[in-house]
Design a protein around this motif. Sequence first.
Motif, PDB file in Angstrom:
ATOM      1  N   UNK A 123      57.569 -11.282  -5.010  1.00 60.14           N
ATOM      2  CA  UNK A 123      58.674 -11.129  -5.958  1.00 60.14           C
ATOM      3  C   UNK A 123      58.122 -10.627  -7.292  1.00 60.14           C
ATOM      4  N   UNK A 124      58.703  -9.541  -7.782  1.00 60.15           N
ATOM      5  CA  UNK A 124      58.272  -8.968  -9.056  1.00 60.15           C
ATOM      6  C   UNK A 124      59.304  -9.184 -10.161  1.00 60.15           C
ATOM      7  N   UNK A 125      60.545  -9.508  -9.790  1.00 59.52           N
ATOM      8  CA  UNK A 125      61.608  -9.723 -10.771  1.00 59.52           C
ATOM      9  C   UNK A 125      62.584 -10.757 -10.227  1.00 59.52           C
ATOM     10  N   UNK A 126      62.910 -11.716 -11.075  1.00 54.70           N
ATOM     11  CA  UNK A 126      63.874 -12.752 -10.694  1.00 54.70           C
ATOM     12  C   UNK A 126      64.874 -12.905 -11.832  1.00 54.70           C
ATOM     13  N   UNK A 127      66.141 -13.026 -11.450  1.00 57.08           N
ATOM     14  CA  UNK A 127      67.187 -13.306 -12.427  1.00 57.08           C
ATOM     15  C   UNK A 127      67.884 -14.589 -11.996  1.00 57.08           C
ATOM     16  N   UNK A 128      67.980 -15.532 -12.929  1.00 57.79           N
ATOM     17  CA  UNK A 128      68.618 -16.819 -12.661  1.00 57.79           C
ATOM     18  C   UNK A 128      69.862 -16.948 -13.520  1.00 57.79           C
ATOM     19  N   UNK A 129      70.958 -17.289 -12.868  1.00 58.15           N
ATOM     20  CA  UNK A 129      72.224 -17.540 -13.561  1.00 58.15           C
ATOM     21  C   UNK A 129      72.495 -19.036 -13.476  1.00 58.15           C
ATOM     22  N   UNK A 130      72.559 -19.689 -14.608  1.00 62.31           N
ATOM     23  CA  UNK A 130      72.781 -21.135 -14.694  1.00 62.31           C
ATOM     24  C   UNK A 130      74.138 -21.378 -15.323  1.00 62.31           C
ATOM     25  N   UNK A 131      74.953 -22.170 -14.643  1.00 63.39           N
ATOM     26  CA  UNK A 131      76.267 -22.456 -15.209  1.00 63.39           C
ATOM     27  C   UNK A 131      76.130 -23.276 -16.471  1.00 63.39           C
ATOM     28  N   UNK A 132      76.948 -22.960 -17.448  1.00 59.10           N
ATOM     29  CA  UNK A 132      76.953 -23.645 -18.735  1.00 59.10           C
ATOM     30  C   UNK A 132      76.984 -25.153 -18.531  1.00 59.10           C
TER      31      UNK A 132
ATOM     32  N   UNK B  93      51.150 -15.834  -9.377  1.00 57.66           N
ATOM     33  CA  UNK B  93      52.050 -14.750  -8.964  1.00 57.66           C
ATOM     34  C   UNK B  93      53.438 -14.927  -9.580  1.00 57.66           C
ATOM     35  N   UNK B  94      53.465 -15.154 -10.890  1.00 57.40           N
ATOM     36  CA  UNK B  94      54.754 -15.325 -11.560  1.00 57.40           C
ATOM     37  C   UNK B  94      55.454 -13.972 -11.706  1.00 57.40           C
ATOM     38  N   UNK B  95      56.717 -13.886 -11.299  1.00 60.40           N
ATOM     39  CA  UNK B  95      57.448 -12.628 -11.481  1.00 60.40           C
ATOM     40  C   UNK B  95      57.953 -12.498 -12.915  1.00 60.40           C
ATOM     41  N   UNK B  96      58.351 -11.297 -13.280  1.00 60.92           N
ATOM     42  CA  UNK B  96      59.096 -11.187 -14.533  1.00 60.92           C
ATOM     43  C   UNK B  96      60.419 -11.908 -14.279  1.00 60.92           C
ATOM     44  N   UNK B  97      61.035 -12.415 -15.336  1.00 55.84           N
ATOM     45  CA  UNK B  97      62.213 -13.240 -15.111  1.00 55.84           C
ATOM     46  C   UNK B  97      63.194 -13.141 -16.262  1.00 55.84           C
ATOM     47  N   UNK B  98      64.454 -13.306 -15.912  1.00 55.24           N
ATOM     48  CA  UNK B  98      65.526 -13.391 -16.888  1.00 55.24           C
ATOM     49  C   UNK B  98      66.373 -14.592 -16.528  1.00 55.24           C
ATOM     50  N   UNK B  99      66.714 -15.389 -17.530  1.00 53.06           N
ATOM     51  CA  UNK B  99      67.611 -16.524 -17.326  1.00 53.06           C
ATOM     52  C   UNK B  99      68.872 -16.314 -18.146  1.00 53.06           C
TER      53      UNK B  99
ATOM     54  N   UNK C 131      74.085 -22.776  -9.856  1.00 50.17           N
ATOM     55  CA  UNK C 131      72.973 -21.861 -10.091  1.00 50.17           C
ATOM     56  C   UNK C 131      73.000 -20.761  -9.035  1.00 50.17           C
ATOM     57  N   UNK C 132      72.571 -19.564  -9.451  1.00 47.81           N
ATOM     58  CA  UNK C 132      72.458 -18.428  -8.547  1.00 47.81           C
ATOM     59  C   UNK C 132      71.200 -17.664  -8.937  1.00 47.81           C
ATOM     60  N   UNK C 133      70.449 -17.203  -7.933  1.00 49.59           N
ATOM     61  CA  UNK C 133      69.198 -16.486  -8.185  1.00 49.59           C
ATOM     62  C   UNK C 133      69.187 -15.202  -7.374  1.00 49.59           C
ATOM     63  N   UNK C 134      68.832 -14.098  -8.039  1.00 51.85           N
ATOM     64  CA  UNK C 134      68.613 -12.831  -7.336  1.00 51.85           C
ATOM     65  C   UNK C 134      67.174 -12.396  -7.599  1.00 51.85           C
ATOM     66  N   UNK C 135      66.659 -11.516  -6.738  1.00 49.12           N
ATOM     67  CA  UNK C 135      65.252 -11.140  -6.865  1.00 49.12           C
ATOM     68  C   UNK C 135      65.014  -9.726  -6.363  1.00 49.12           C
ATOM     69  N   UNK C 136      63.907  -9.159  -6.841  1.00 49.04           N
ATOM     70  CA  UNK C 136      63.393  -7.895  -6.344  1.00 49.04           C
ATOM     71  C   UNK C 136      61.943  -8.158  -5.934  1.00 49.04           C
ATOM     72  N   UNK C 137      61.578  -7.689  -4.744  1.00 53.14           N
ATOM     73  CA  UNK C 137      60.209  -7.882  -4.269  1.00 53.14           C
ATOM     74  C   UNK C 137      59.629  -6.548  -3.832  1.00 53.14           C
ATOM     75  N   UNK C 138      58.296  -6.465  -3.855  1.00 54.27           N
ATOM     76  CA  UNK C 138      57.583  -5.293  -3.372  1.00 54.27           C
ATOM     77  C   UNK C 138      56.625  -5.770  -2.290  1.00 54.27           C
TER      78      UNK C 138
END
Length: 132
Positions: free
Chosen positions: A76-85, A102-108, A121-128
């Motif tokens: 995983x090279x990029x992870x986006x996490x959506x956390x409910x308020x 092996x920490x990916x770049x990340x956005x919360x 919570x919902x998580x999406x990712x991009x891997x190579x």
Amino acid sequence: MMISRHNPPDAPPVARYSQVVRVDLGIAALLFVSGLVAVNGDGELVGRDDLAAQAGQVFANLRAVLASEGAGLEHVVKRTTFLRDGGDPAVLRRLDPFDDSALPSATGVVVKALFHPDWLVEVEAVAVVPTA
């Protein structure tokens, strides 16, 4: 370039989409993992009011989707996490399954709501994934 779409049984989609789209580029493949929520293999929500339980299921789903394409968290090279308020980000940090090497770049992102009112919570990712 070849594009394939896949829905592994361990992480069933909750709507009409592909859990992972694979783009083969020759020496590597890009994996685009759709937003994963705390739905188990039977299609049932895990941990209705429990962020830790939901996060655990989300990360299990991420592992399952990646494994279905011959990949792991280390790809995983990029992870986006959506956390409910109102959710505690410390819970997610405590359960984070990524190895320090092996920490990916990340956005919360904290959101008012997710698509279903019981999702926390919902998580999406991009891997190579190397193919050569």
